[in-house]
Scaffold this motif. Structure first.
Motif, PDB file in Angstrom:
ATOM      1  N   PHE A 114       3.192   4.570   1.162  1.00 44.58           N
ATOM      2  CA  PHE A 114       4.248   5.542   0.332  1.00 44.58           C
ATOM      3  C   PHE A 114       4.844   4.681  -0.727  1.00 44.58           C
ATOM      4  CE2 PHE A 114       8.331   7.333  -0.643  1.00 44.58           C
ATOM      5  CZ  PHE A 114       7.943   8.456  -1.037  1.00 44.58           C
ATOM      6  N   ARG A 117       2.548   4.269  -3.515  1.00 43.07           N
ATOM      7  CA  ARG A 117       2.220   5.450  -4.188  1.00 43.07           C
ATOM      8  C   ARG A 117       3.281   5.792  -4.992  1.00 43.07           C
ATOM      9  NH1 ARG A 117      -1.493   8.421   0.519  1.00 43.07           N
ATOM     10  NH2 ARG A 117      -3.457   7.602  -0.344  1.00 43.07           N
ATOM     11  N   GLU A 118       4.789   5.790  -4.469  1.00 43.59           N
ATOM     12  CA  GLU A 118       5.767   6.212  -5.186  1.00 43.59           C
ATOM     13  C   GLU A 118       6.011   5.154  -6.629  1.00 43.59           C
ATOM     14  OE1 GLU A 118      10.567   7.052  -3.988  1.00 43.59           O
ATOM     15  OE2 GLU A 118       9.532   5.426  -3.187  1.00 43.59           O
ATOM     16  N   SER A 121       3.885   6.619  -9.053  1.00 45.81           N
ATOM     17  CA  SER A 121       3.953   8.072  -9.243  1.00 45.81           C
ATOM     18  C   SER A 121       2.686   8.864  -8.746  1.00 45.81           C
ATOM     19  CB  SER A 121       4.490   8.458 -10.660  1.00 45.81           C
ATOM     20  OG  SER A 121       5.624   7.790 -11.034  1.00 45.81           O
ATOM     21  N   SER A 123       1.784  11.324  -6.709  1.00 54.99           N
ATOM     22  CA  SER A 123       2.426  12.539  -6.134  1.00 54.99           C
ATOM     23  C   SER A 123       1.562  13.065  -4.822  1.00 54.99           C
ATOM     24  CB  SER A 123       2.703  13.464  -7.182  1.00 54.99           C
ATOM     25  OG  SER A 123       3.726  13.337  -8.046  1.00 54.99           O
ATOM     26  N   MET A 126       1.687  10.519  -2.159  1.00 59.34           N
ATOM     27  CA  MET A 126       2.976  10.557  -1.783  1.00 59.34           C
ATOM     28  C   MET A 126       3.193  11.947  -0.719  1.00 59.34           C
ATOM     29  SD  MET A 126       5.169   9.625  -5.219  1.00 59.34           S
ATOM     30  CE  MET A 126       6.870  10.201  -4.448  1.00 59.34           C
TER      31      MET A 126
END
Length: 202
Positions: A114, A117-118, A121, A123, A126
């Motif tokens: 996470f 991935r965050e 960005s 999405s 995430m």
């Protein structure tokens, strides 16, 4: 290994993709994988091959092998242009440990996935990782944490229109609310889940 000498790598990669649809025995897939690595020396090609194989192992419930290949992928995918792959590999490790019911390790790798991935960005990634973390917390009966993860995933899914994951999240929310005795909320999410299933099947 003769296969690697005769065929261009693009055909080997195509063959690997074919195996994702029509799985063979693990040793045959391994042989093709190593043929690809021997033929092509770039990290990008290796990452693609490892990712395909890790997914195949997950689908075949060969979770220990999936973890081993995903570790190789993480080690290779440290460049800026491969951070999405790194997030994928960490997510796969979370999935494999979850299947092995090692929930502590599963959450560890989902959390790492996470964060990656965050940071870029991603999405879609995430939303999927949050949903899977919610499922782990649901399995360990940590319902408040499960609810938090699934609602965060739901928000992203609704924003970007990620219907397949959204449908799963709606079902999970129904299960969580039912487990906590909030039957009105459970019914609400089950009904939304059924509506999405009908929409997706039409």
């Amino acid at each position: 290994m003769a296969l690697a000498k005769k065929l261009p790598v693009k055909y080997l990669l195509l063959a690997l993709c074919f195996l994702l649809l029509y799985p063979l025995k693990a040793q045959n897939l391994d042989s093709l994988f190593y043929a690809i690595l021997k033929k092509h020396k770039t990290d990008t090609a290796k990452i693609r091959a490892i990712e395909a194989l890790a997914l195949q192992c997950l689908d075949a419930q060969e979770n220990d092998k999936a973890i081993a290949y995903a570790r190789q992928g993480v080690a290779l995918a440290n460049g800026t242009h491969t951070l999405k792959n790194k997030g994928n590999f960490l997510h796969y490790m979370g999935r494999a440990y979850q299947a092995l019911t090692d929930f502590t390790q599963s959450l560890h790798y989902y959390q790492q996935a996470f964060m990656v991935r965050e940071g870029i960005s991603d999405s879609v990634g995430m939303a999927k990782t949050l949903a899977n973390m919610g499922n782990v917390y649901k399995e360990t009966a940590e319902y408040s944490k499960a609810l938090d993860m699934e609602l965060k995933s739901l928000k992203i899914c609704e924003k970007i229109g990620l219907e397949a994951t959204l449908n799963n999240v709606l079902n999970s929310l129904g299960v969580i609310y039912q487990a906590t005795g909030d039957y009105e909320k459970a019914l609400e999410y089950y009904e939304r889940n059924l509506a999405y299933e009908k929409k997706m099947n039409n």
